[in-house]
Design an enzyme around this catalytic site. Structure first.
Site, PDB file in Angstrom:
ATOM      1  N   GLU A 252      10.469  -4.984   4.198  1.00 29.82           N
ATOM      2  CA  GLU A 252      10.499  -6.378   3.767  1.00 29.82           C
ATOM      3  C   GLU A 252      10.134  -6.508   2.294  1.00 29.82           C
ATOM      4  O   GLU A 252      10.785  -7.227   1.518  1.00 29.82           O
ATOM      5  CB  GLU A 252       9.505  -7.216   4.597  1.00 29.82           C
ATOM      6  CG  GLU A 252       9.851  -7.352   6.069  1.00 29.82           C
ATOM      7  CD  GLU A 252       9.205  -6.290   6.943  1.00 29.82           C
ATOM      8  OE1 GLU A 252       8.986  -5.150   6.452  1.00 29.82           O
ATOM      9  OE2 GLU A 252       8.927  -6.590   8.113  1.00 29.82           O
TER      10      GLU A 252
ATOM     11  N   GLY B  88      -4.921  -1.734   4.833  1.00 36.69           N
ATOM     12  CA  GLY B  88      -4.158  -2.877   4.312  1.00 36.69           C
ATOM     13  C   GLY B  88      -4.828  -4.197   4.625  1.00 36.69           C
ATOM     14  O   GLY B  88      -4.963  -5.072   3.771  1.00 36.69           O
ATOM     15  N   ARG B  89      -5.300  -4.370   5.864  1.00 35.97           N
ATOM     16  CA  ARG B  89      -5.886  -5.662   6.256  1.00 35.97           C
ATOM     17  C   ARG B  89      -7.306  -5.841   5.723  1.00 35.97           C
ATOM     18  O   ARG B  89      -7.934  -6.868   5.966  1.00 35.97           O
ATOM     19  CB  ARG B  89      -5.835  -5.816   7.775  1.00 35.97           C
ATOM     20  CG  ARG B  89      -6.439  -4.670   8.551  1.00 35.97           C
ATOM     21  CD  ARG B  89      -6.027  -4.695  10.024  1.00 35.97           C
ATOM     22  NE  ARG B  89      -6.495  -3.513  10.752  1.00 35.97           N
ATOM     23  CZ  ARG B  89      -5.836  -2.374  10.827  1.00 35.97           C
ATOM     24  NH1 ARG B  89      -4.674  -2.233  10.213  1.00 35.97           N
ATOM     25  NH2 ARG B  89      -6.323  -1.353  11.517  1.00 35.97           N
TER      26      ARG B  89
ATOM     27  N   GLU C 268      -4.679  -6.227  14.911  1.00 31.89           N
ATOM     28  CA  GLU C 268      -4.170  -4.932  14.447  1.00 31.89           C
ATOM     29  C   GLU C 268      -5.296  -3.894  14.472  1.00 31.89           C
ATOM     30  O   GLU C 268      -5.056  -2.717  14.747  1.00 31.89           O
ATOM     31  CB  GLU C 268      -3.579  -5.062  13.030  1.00 31.89           C
ATOM     32  CG  GLU C 268      -2.771  -3.853  12.602  1.00 31.89           C
ATOM     33  CD  GLU C 268      -1.887  -4.111  11.381  1.00 31.89           C
ATOM     34  OE1 GLU C 268      -0.733  -4.525  11.535  1.00 31.89           O
ATOM     35  OE2 GLU C 268      -2.371  -3.905  10.258  1.00 31.89           O
TER      36      GLU C 268
ATOM     37  N   LYS D 127       9.372  -0.730  13.705  1.00 27.61           N
ATOM     38  CA  LYS D 127       9.921  -0.480  12.358  1.00 27.61           C
ATOM     39  C   LYS D 127      11.041   0.557  12.446  1.00 27.61           C
ATOM     40  O   LYS D 127      12.104   0.400  11.828  1.00 27.61           O
ATOM     41  CB  LYS D 127       8.834   0.088  11.438  1.00 27.61           C
ATOM     42  CG  LYS D 127       7.794  -0.896  10.984  1.00 27.61           C
ATOM     43  CD  LYS D 127       6.861  -0.207   9.982  1.00 27.61           C
ATOM     44  CE  LYS D 127       5.613  -0.998   9.743  1.00 27.61           C
ATOM     45  NZ  LYS D 127       4.621  -0.299   8.935  1.00 27.61           N
TER      46      LYS D 127
ATOM     47  N   LYS E  50       0.840  -1.194   0.000  1.00 26.80           N
ATOM     48  CA  LYS E  50       0.000   0.000   0.000  1.00 26.80           C
ATOM     49  C   LYS E  50       0.882   1.253   0.000  1.00 26.80           C
ATOM     50  O   LYS E  50       0.684   2.170  -0.765  1.00 26.80           O
ATOM     51  CB  LYS E  50      -0.930  -0.029   1.214  1.00 26.80           C
ATOM     52  CG  LYS E  50      -1.853   1.171   1.273  1.00 26.80           C
ATOM     53  CD  LYS E  50      -2.824   1.075   2.430  1.00 26.80           C
ATOM     54  CE  LYS E  50      -3.557   2.403   2.586  1.00 26.80           C
ATOM     55  NZ  LYS E  50      -4.452   2.435   3.728  1.00 26.80           N
TER      56      LYS E  50
ATOM     57  N   HIS F 129      -5.167 -32.837  18.072  1.00 23.41           N
ATOM     58  CA  HIS F 129      -4.064 -33.685  18.551  1.00 23.41           C
ATOM     59  C   HIS F 129      -2.888 -32.850  19.032  1.00 23.41           C
ATOM     60  O   HIS F 129      -1.810 -33.382  19.264  1.00 23.41           O
ATOM     61  CB  HIS F 129      -3.646 -34.651  17.438  1.00 23.41           C
ATOM     62  CG  HIS F 129      -4.783 -35.515  16.983  1.00 23.41           C
ATOM     63  ND1 HIS F 129      -5.093 -36.718  17.575  1.00 23.41           N
ATOM     64  CD2 HIS F 129      -5.736 -35.299  16.040  1.00 23.41           C
ATOM     65  CE1 HIS F 129      -6.173 -37.226  16.988  1.00 23.41           C
ATOM     66  NE2 HIS F 129      -6.585 -36.377  16.061  1.00 23.41           N
TER      67      HIS F 129
HETATM   68  O1  F6P Z   1       3.322  -3.230   9.769  1.00 26.29           O
HETATM   69  C1  F6P Z   1       1.953  -3.281   9.630  1.00 26.29           C
HETATM   70  C2  F6P Z   1       1.495  -2.832   8.273  1.00 26.29           C
HETATM   71  O2  F6P Z   1       1.528  -1.458   8.173  1.00 26.29           O
HETATM   72  C3  F6P Z   1       0.108  -3.391   8.008  1.00 26.29           C
HETATM   73  O3  F6P Z   1      -0.887  -2.602   8.498  1.00 26.29           O
HETATM   74  C4  F6P Z   1       0.124  -3.556   6.529  1.00 26.29           C
HETATM   75  O4  F6P Z   1      -0.872  -4.445   6.125  1.00 26.29           O
HETATM   76  C5  F6P Z   1       1.520  -4.072   6.316  1.00 26.29           C
HETATM   77  O5  F6P Z   1       2.301  -3.366   7.244  1.00 26.29           O
HETATM   78  C6  F6P Z   1       2.059  -3.898   4.926  1.00 26.29           C
HETATM   79  O6  F6P Z   1       2.042  -2.563   4.527  1.00 26.29           O
HETATM   80  P1  F6P Z   1       2.205  -2.158   3.018  1.00 26.29           P
HETATM   81  O7  F6P Z   1       1.077  -2.733   2.246  1.00 26.29           O
HETATM   82  O8  F6P Z   1       2.178  -0.661   3.001  1.00 26.29           O
HETATM   83  O9  F6P Z   1       3.521  -2.698   2.528  1.00 26.29           O
END
Ligand code: F6P
Length: 538
Positions: free
Chosen positions: A209, A262-263, A348, A507, A203, A379
């Site tokens: 990452e 995002g979620r 979140e 972060k 987003k 189990h």
């Molecule tokens: O670290 C949490 C977050 O900001 C989430 O809310 C989001 O879904 C995820 O990181 C990834 O963010 P982006 O889509 O901006 O890479």
């Protein structure tokens, strides 16, 4: 006391009295219990009758929902008002799954035309990849897609793929979320860059990452294909300028918008890679299932409203009975990633200690959610669910018909799901266990020792959710059900369910620490200092 505080007090007081009775006994006391506490919504069957509340308690819950303004908040959300105050944004994921012509507006600005145009662009792209019209840099068809993204840019699509993937897929889909290079290495392993699309989803297009993995994937493409490899790289983002700065080629960027959390973004171009691998009809069906749940949420009376009852059942356990953990057990291999998706959605969204105006909340908010697929998890950790010291309420999600395999095996799976819900509620009284041990001829001292260990206290609540099949439509309805449940809880608790400030500090510190692991200096507590030194000396 305000209306809402009074309503809270009444609901919580009712919950406390629940500890003096047993759930199983309520079916005789309330002959209409099952009728009133089970319902169909957007093709799903939900049964709330194994929750510890009485019908009178539910009425208090509904009064609480009214007093807290759930109905007005719901309308405000669908009207595109500012739901996310701290970031001054609407929360209009429902616009993404609405049929054409829905006319949604976010903070007064029409959004449906852009949504529909992006959907059309997705459909065209998916069609061209799947038909082979769009070819790779060397003229070969695309046979694999690697989806790179994390959090909301990963969990929904990953769940969707695992839920809906065909047994043998003409286009393979792989995922890489973690910055751990192992995950990308596994995702790329065995793939031919000449036949692989890479879809980088973020987003913000600032997530460490995702940028790191996208860069590594770009190098992988270019090493094999030269600069022409860039034609295999697609970006999905709400920050097209940042994607362009990263080097995503113009014309290969699909957008979404800041009013999509995002979620809550599985309904957007975030699912482009899934749509390529599954076909666009599957994606459209997912949207239709979500839209059907939206209609139910908006139109059903509160007393028969699935997201509202799901939220109230949780709040009854969480606040009234001080139960800080809940488990979600999908009895379907295809839904095994549901708990991971739900963890982000609920924790979140609602893991907040201050309200939307910055004041401390009056009561506990989101529970810790965990879960694993059934029957496997029986189990592993069901011992604790049956006989542990804490009561952990469950959502059991089961599926009537398997999409593949032996129907008899599917019946066994369903038998387990239904049996667990019953066993958790009914338990097994000590007297019955004693009688059995005595009848087997055990001496009294052994009966005394064994009987408590073989007793099941029962009275452990669950909500049962039954899907006809793991179809795209049912999955869409299920995900939207949980989104709205999370929203209702946020309204009851008075919190902003659409921001996530709690992820920022880690972060920032990780950014600084990265420089320090490479030699820069910084001030830290002794424990952190020692860890940095150990890693540096390795
Ligand atoms: O670290 C949490 C977050 O900001 C989430 O809310 C989001 O879904 C995820 O990181 C990834 O963010 P982006 O889509 O901006 O890479």
């Amino acid at each position: 006391m305000g209306a809402s505080a009074e309503a809270w007090a009444a609901f919580e007081e009712a919950a406390r009295t629940a500890q003096r009775r047993r759930i199983a006994g309520l079916f005789d006391a309330e002959p209409e219990r099952l009728d009133r506490l089970s319902l169909e919504a957007a093709g799903l069957y939900l049964d709330f009758s194994k929750q510890p509340w009485t019908l009178a308690d539910l009425e208090l819950g509904l009064a609480l929902a009214r007093a807290a303004g759930v109905e007005a908040a719901r309308e405000a959300q669908f009207a595109g008002e500012t739901m996310n105050r701290s970031e001054n944004r609407a929360a209009l994921h429902a616009a993404l799954r609405a049929p054409p012509g829905a006319g949604f507006a976010a903070q007064g600005r029409p959004v449906s035309p852009e949504v529909e145009a992006t959907r059309d662009a997705m459909a065209a792209f998916v069609g061209k990849v799947r038909s082979g019209e769009l070819k790779g840099a060397t003229g070969r068809r695309f046979r694999a897609v690697v989806h790179i993204g994390i959090g909301g840019s990963d969990l929904g699509p990953r769940l969707m793929w695992e839920a809906l993937r065909p047994l043998s897929a003409p286009i393979e889909l792989r995922f890489a979320a973690n910055v751990d290079p192992a995950e990308l290495a596994f995702a790329l392993d065995g793939l031919d860059p000449a036949e692989t699309l890479v879809v980088a989803v973020s987003k913000t297009f600032t997530t460490q990452e995702t940028l790191s993995n996208a860069e590594a994937a770009r190098v992988w493409l270019r090493t094999a294909l030269g600069p022409a490899g860039d034609a295999h790289l697609i970006a999905v983002t709400a920050a097209p300028d940042k994607a362009a700065a990263f080097g995503a080629p113009a014309g290969q960027v699909f957008g979404f918008w800041d009013w999509v959390g995002g979620r809550y973004s599985v309904w957007s171009a975030v699912s482009l890679a899934c749509a390529v691998a599954l076909g666009f009809e599957a994606f459209e069906e997912l949207l239709a299932g979500g839209a059907a749940m939206d209609a139910h949420f908006r139109e059903a009376p509160l007393a028969a409203n699935a997201p509202v009852l799901l939220a109230l059942a949780h709040v009854f356990n969480r606040n009234g009975l001080s139960r800080p953990v809940r488990a979600v057990i999908p009895y379907a291999h295809r839904l095994r990633l549901l708990p991971s998706w739900l963890q982000q959605l609920e924790m979140e969204s609602n893991g907040k200690r201050v309200d939307a105006r910055g004041r401390p909340v009056a009561r506990a908010t989101a529970a810790t959610v965990f879960g694993e697929v059934g029957s496997t998890s029986q189990h592993a950790f069901f011992q604790l669910l049956h006989q542990g010291t804490e009561v952990i309420p469950l959502d059991i999600v089961a599926v009537r018909r398997a999409r593949e395999g032996d129907p008899e095996a599917q019946r066994k799976l369903l038998a387990n799901a239904i049996a667990q819900a019953e066993a958790l509620m009914v338990g097994r009284p000590e007297a019955e266990v004693r009688a059995e041990l005595e009848a087997a001829g055990l001496p009294p001292e052994q009966v005394d020792e064994l009987a408590p260990q073989r007793t099941f206290p029962g009275d452990r609540p669950s909500t049962f959710i039954l899907l006809d099949e793991v179809s795209p439509r049912a999955l869409g309805a299920l995900l939207a059900l949980y989104e709205h449940k999370t929203f209702v809880e946020g309204v009851l608790w008075g919190i902003n369910s659409f921001d996530q400030w709690g992820v920022e500090l880690g972060k920032t510190l990780a950014g600084r620490l990265l420089a320090e692991l490479a030699g820069a200096s910084g001030a830290h507590d002794p424990s952190t200092r020692a860890l940095i030194d150990k890693v540096r000396s390795g």
